[in-house]
Design a protein around this motif. Structure first.
Motif, PDB file in Angstrom:
ATOM      1  N   GLY A 212       0.838  -1.196   0.000  1.00 12.50           N
ATOM      2  CA  GLY A 212       0.000   0.000   0.000  1.00 12.50           C
ATOM      3  C   GLY A 212       0.873   1.246   0.000  1.00 12.50           C
ATOM      4  O   GLY A 212       1.532   1.533   1.000  1.00 12.50           O
ATOM      5  N   ASN A 213       0.904   1.953  -1.111  1.00 17.21           N
ATOM      6  CA  ASN A 213       1.729   3.161  -1.239  1.00 17.21           C
ATOM      7  C   ASN A 213       0.852   4.403  -1.188  1.00 17.21           C
ATOM      8  O   ASN A 213       0.076   4.665  -2.107  1.00 17.21           O
ATOM      9  CB  ASN A 213       2.520   3.133  -2.547  1.00 17.21           C
ATOM     10  CG  ASN A 213       3.733   2.222  -2.466  1.00 17.21           C
ATOM     11  OD1 ASN A 213       4.040   1.686  -1.394  1.00 17.21           O
ATOM     12  ND2 ASN A 213       4.430   2.057  -3.576  1.00 17.21           N
ATOM     13  N   SER A 214       0.981   5.151  -0.112  1.00 21.50           N
ATOM     14  CA  SER A 214       0.177   6.367   0.075  1.00 21.50           C
ATOM     15  C   SER A 214       1.014   7.638   0.124  1.00 21.50           C
ATOM     16  O   SER A 214       0.690   8.639  -0.504  1.00 21.50           O
ATOM     17  CB  SER A 214      -0.643   6.262   1.378  1.00 21.50           C
ATOM     18  OG  SER A 214      -1.772   5.452   1.229  1.00 21.50           O
ATOM     19  N   THR A 215       2.115   7.594   0.897  1.00 20.18           N
ATOM     20  CA  THR A 215       2.866   8.814   1.195  1.00 20.18           C
ATOM     21  C   THR A 215       3.968   9.022   0.156  1.00 20.18           C
ATOM     22  O   THR A 215       5.132   8.672   0.369  1.00 20.18           O
ATOM     23  CB  THR A 215       3.465   8.745   2.607  1.00 20.18           C
ATOM     24  OG1 THR A 215       2.457   8.345   3.525  1.00 20.18           O
ATOM     25  CG2 THR A 215       4.011  10.106   3.033  1.00 20.18           C
ATOM     26  N   TYR A 216       3.591   9.569  -0.985  1.00 16.62           N
ATOM     27  CA  TYR A 216       4.561   9.864  -2.044  1.00 16.62           C
ATOM     28  C   TYR A 216       5.249  11.189  -1.745  1.00 16.62           C
ATOM     29  O   TYR A 216       4.623  12.146  -1.272  1.00 16.62           O
ATOM     30  CB  TYR A 216       3.856   9.920  -3.398  1.00 16.62           C
ATOM     31  CG  TYR A 216       3.443   8.551  -3.902  1.00 16.62           C
ATOM     32  CD1 TYR A 216       4.309   7.791  -4.685  1.00 16.62           C
ATOM     33  CD2 TYR A 216       2.204   8.009  -3.581  1.00 16.62           C
ATOM     34  CE1 TYR A 216       3.948   6.531  -5.130  1.00 16.62           C
ATOM     35  CE2 TYR A 216       1.829   6.749  -4.025  1.00 16.62           C
ATOM     36  CZ  TYR A 216       2.712   6.015  -4.803  1.00 16.62           C
ATOM     37  OH  TYR A 216       2.352   4.768  -5.243  1.00 16.62           O
ATOM     38  N   THR A 217       6.542  11.250  -2.033  1.00 15.06           N
ATOM     39  CA  THR A 217       7.311  12.441  -1.679  1.00 15.06           C
ATOM     40  C   THR A 217       7.379  13.472  -2.801  1.00 15.06           C
ATOM     41  O   THR A 217       7.553  14.664  -2.527  1.00 15.06           O
ATOM     42  CB  THR A 217       8.748  12.040  -1.291  1.00 15.06           C
ATOM     43  OG1 THR A 217       9.347  11.323  -2.378  1.00 15.06           O
ATOM     44  CG2 THR A 217       8.738  11.171  -0.042  1.00 15.06           C
ATOM     45  N   ARG A 218       7.216  13.052  -4.068  1.00 16.43           N
ATOM     46  CA  ARG A 218       7.373  13.981  -5.179  1.00 16.43           C
ATOM     47  C   ARG A 218       6.140  14.102  -6.060  1.00 16.43           C
ATOM     48  O   ARG A 218       6.114  14.905  -6.979  1.00 16.43           O
ATOM     49  CB  ARG A 218       8.582  13.582  -6.035  1.00 16.43           C
ATOM     50  CG  ARG A 218       9.912  13.765  -5.334  1.00 16.43           C
ATOM     51  CD  ARG A 218      11.060  13.296  -6.208  1.00 16.43           C
ATOM     52  NE  ARG A 218      12.354  13.625  -5.629  1.00 16.43           N
ATOM     53  CZ  ARG A 218      12.998  12.861  -4.754  1.00 16.43           C
ATOM     54  NH1 ARG A 218      12.432  11.736  -4.341  1.00 16.43           N
ATOM     55  NH2 ARG A 218      14.176  13.231  -4.275  1.00 16.43           N
ATOM     56  N   ILE A 219       5.160  13.284  -5.820  1.00 16.78           N
ATOM     57  CA  ILE A 219       3.895  13.359  -6.562  1.00 16.78           C
ATOM     58  C   ILE A 219       2.747  13.319  -5.558  1.00 16.78           C
ATOM     59  O   ILE A 219       2.967  13.193  -4.356  1.00 16.78           O
ATOM     60  CB  ILE A 219       3.759  12.205  -7.587  1.00 16.78           C
ATOM     61  CG1 ILE A 219       3.898  10.848  -6.884  1.00 16.78           C
ATOM     62  CG2 ILE A 219       4.778  12.341  -8.704  1.00 16.78           C
ATOM     63  CD1 ILE A 219       3.697   9.662  -7.802  1.00 16.78           C
ATOM     64  N   SER A 220       1.533  13.421  -6.052  1.00 16.51           N
ATOM     65  CA  SER A 220       0.376  13.529  -5.163  1.00 16.51           C
ATOM     66  C   SER A 220       0.233  12.298  -4.275  1.00 16.51           C
ATOM     67  O   SER A 220       0.316  11.158  -4.744  1.00 16.51           O
ATOM     68  CB  SER A 220      -0.902  13.722  -5.993  1.00 16.51           C
ATOM     69  OG  SER A 220      -1.084  12.633  -6.880  1.00 16.51           O
TER      70      SER A 220
END
Length: 632
Positions: free
Chosen positions: A27-35
């Motif tokens: 589960g990928n939620s916290t992206y650093t460079r995109i939304s």
């Protein structure tokens, strides 16, 4: 009775997982460079709890970076070599380039198309390590959000959503939406897709293909047709997440437990969730008697606790889980129940979208989580529904379904002319329920000019978009006018294939009269209709088996159908068997008596004749005494 005891013991202890099950859940939620995305983290956590409860060794990964992706793939592949079932569940950003799918790590830094290969994870790499297993391989991709890089990566090769994946043997791919389309993140804790999976994954005895029909039906209803899950399968054998024996619906199971325990809290919970349910009148009658104390006596507390647990996790009803933990503090499943409960949002924390859905959903758009609201009940809560749906429509402008729900709430408030404005707006933006409702108003000339041709055009458009109601209404019109019988049958068949129990039942009625098919096909249709949620299918199938109408006479199978129907319908089977016993052959009545005797409820002679003992046994079976093992 030995067969019954063995089967019951198997059911109550849960399936002994003979196969080795492995799952990688990301589960990928916290992206650093995109939304960032709100729900993938929740989706992964909730799916991992479900899979662990179903016997999977789960590798749970949250917010996976590029470096972590590289290391976990090899670990996953090594474990896959010895697994009989291998599952990948990914929620997060994903996209396609030149027809190849890429999953996006949380630290991906992409400035141009040239960065894609080094900054993302090619889905094919995960599939290759899954192929180390000789068993079943299941891939769930809730990753069909649109291009997350906006105009930064402006390349014509970058497509919308995910591309269809060609499969080697024994793969099933399940996408949150159709290839090349975009999925939505959801308005509650989970995405629309993951929420539907969570509500169907625990269903006992259900093949994964049948599960996906239910998932697709729920997502289509919840989004008004804007999102339709899709799968591609090359499985060479069947697979069930929950291998326990097939049992009754969640609705009937809740009623059975409530009545068996004479539990007022559970009966009230049943009525709140199923205000027009098959057992609503009986539940009200039980409450009127004031029987709010739990039944005492010689009961198997372990069996009772297990039955509670099976329903609680399958239904994902927070009040039911809370009662389970309170009443069975020493249960084997307590820890799992607490984890599940901690992941379920409280009603007071619900977003406007969830409140709108709960207050205004049409019963024909019922899902496993939300059974829909009768118009009379919506009228009592119209103002609250209008407030919630207005807020939801404002927050989620990309989902016209909230405007359609606002239209229904507005109609319930008595302002039909304003409701039509909302219906038109939602229909023009592609909402299927709005199209069907507007077509019905146009047919009648209610708040709009009566125009049969325009109504027909709206039905046509809704049917093309996937509305089962529109398909059925069009088919009925074509059959009644004699205009195009082949197309009518094709519309019903499509709706049936997509999980419409009503369409399947109608095909059975036509087939038994020789329209489009014959009696053998009618029996299959009635059985499928019952499986998909139309209780009348049980009795219709039993009639064919009892009479031998175009199919071999089979009293035992007829009896099984009748007892399934007796537990699920509105009481018609019990009434008919009790008062119109002569409508059935003595052989079938004897078979019913035999099954009720095996359940321990019928104590008189197995003679094929009615009587007070027979009626009492049927009533016990319907009201708290359903035993699935008897029907295996």
């Amino acid at each position: 009775m030995l067969r019954l005891a063995l089967l019951l013991a198997f059911w109550l202890t849960g399936a002994a997982w003979a196969e080795t099950r492995l799952a990688l859940v990301i589960g990928n939620s916290t992206y650093t460079r995109i939304s960032a995305l709100d729900n993938p983290r929740n989706d992964a956590l909730d799916i991992s709890v479900a899979l662990e409860g179903l016997g999977f060794d789960v590798m749970l990964e949250i917010d996976v970076t590029r470096e972590r992706f590289g290391t976990l793939i090899e670990t996953f592949g090594t474990k896959a070599e010895s697994a009989d079932v291998v599952l990948l569940y990914y929620a997060g950003h994903g996209f396609q380039v030149d027809g190849r799918n890429y999953l996006v790590p949380t630290d991906a830094a992409i400035g141009s198309a040239a960065d894609v290969a080094s900054q993302t994870m090619l889905l094919d790499r995960l599939l290759q390590v899954m192929e180390r297993s000789d068993g079943v391989k299941l891939v769930f991709l809730d990753a069909c959000r649109d291009n997350p890089f906006g105009t930064v990566v402006d390349d014509p090769r970058l497509g919308t959503g995910l591309a269809r994946v060609g499969t080697a043997a024994n793969f099933l791919f399940s996408y949150a939406t159709q290839p090349d389309n975009v999925a939505y993140d959801g308005t509650g804790r989970n995405s629309f897709f993951t929420e539907a999976v969570l509500h169907h994954i625990y269903t006992p005895g259900q093949e994964v293909a049948q599960m996906m029909i239910g998932v697709r039906r729920d997502v289509l209803a919840a989004t008004g047709g804007k999102q339709i899950p899709w799968e591609n399968s090359s499985l060479t054998r069947t697979f069930q997440f929950n291998t326990n024996p097939e049992t009754i619906s969640e609705e009937s199971m809740l009623y059975q437990i409530a009545v068996d325990e004479r539990d007022g809290e559970l009966l009230a919970l049943y009525l709140d969730r199923y205000p027009e349910g098959a057992h609503a009148q009986e539940a009200l009658a039980f409450l009127d008697t004031g029987t709010r104390t739990r039944a005492l006596g010689a009961v198997d507390e372990d069996a009772r606790a297990q039955r509670w647990w099976e329903l609680a996790r399958r239904s994902r009803m927070r009040p039911l889980l809370e009662l389970y933990i309170e009443r069975y503090p020493d249960a084997d499943n307590r820890a799992e129940a607490q984890r599940l409960l901690s992941n379920l949002p409280r009603p007071e924390d619900a977003a406007p979208g969830k409140i709108c859905e709960r207050l205004a959903t049409h019963p024909r758009d019922a899902t496993a989580e939300n059974r829909g609201v009768p118009f009379s009940r919506l009228q009592q809560n119209a103002f609250a529904a209008i407030q919630a749906c207005s807020a939801a429509a404002s927050r989620q402008p990309e989902l016209p379904h909230y405007t359609a729900l606002l239209a229904r709430a507005t109609a319930a408030s008595g302002d039909l002319e304003r409701a039509v404005v909302f219906y038109v707006n939602a229909a023009e933006r592609g909402d299927l329920r709005a199209m069907v409702s507007l077509a019905q108003l146009t047919e009648r000339g209610a708040a709009v000019p009566q125009d049969p041709a325009r109504a027909l055009a709206l039905y046509e458009r809704a049917a093309q978009g996937g509305s089962h109601d529109a398909m059925i209404n069009l088919a009925i019109t074509l059959l009644e006018t004699g205009a195009d019988q082949p197309r009518a049958l094709a519309l019903l068949q499509r709706a049936s294939n997509e999980g419409s129990a009503k369409a399947t039942f109608n095909l059975g009625v036509l087939a038994q009269d020789g329209v489009g098919a014959g009696p053998e096909e009618a029996l299959a249709y009635f059985r499928k209709a019952a499986q998909d949620g139309e209780p009348e299918g049980f009795r219709a199938a039993a009639i064919l088996l009892d009479e031998g109408r175009g199919v071999p006479r089979d009293p035992q199978s007829a009896a099984i159908m009748l007892l399934r129907g007796a537990a699920e319908d509105r009481g018609e089977v019990v009434q008919q068997l009790s008062t119109d016993t002569d409508q059935w052959t003595p052989q079938t009545i004897r078979a019913v008596q035999g099954l009720l005797k095996e359940a321990g409820y019928y104590t008189a002679a197995i003679d094929g004749l009615p009587g007070s003992n027979f009626t009492a046994a049927l009533e016990k079976w319907r009201n708290g005494g359903f035993k699935p093992a008897v029907l295996q």
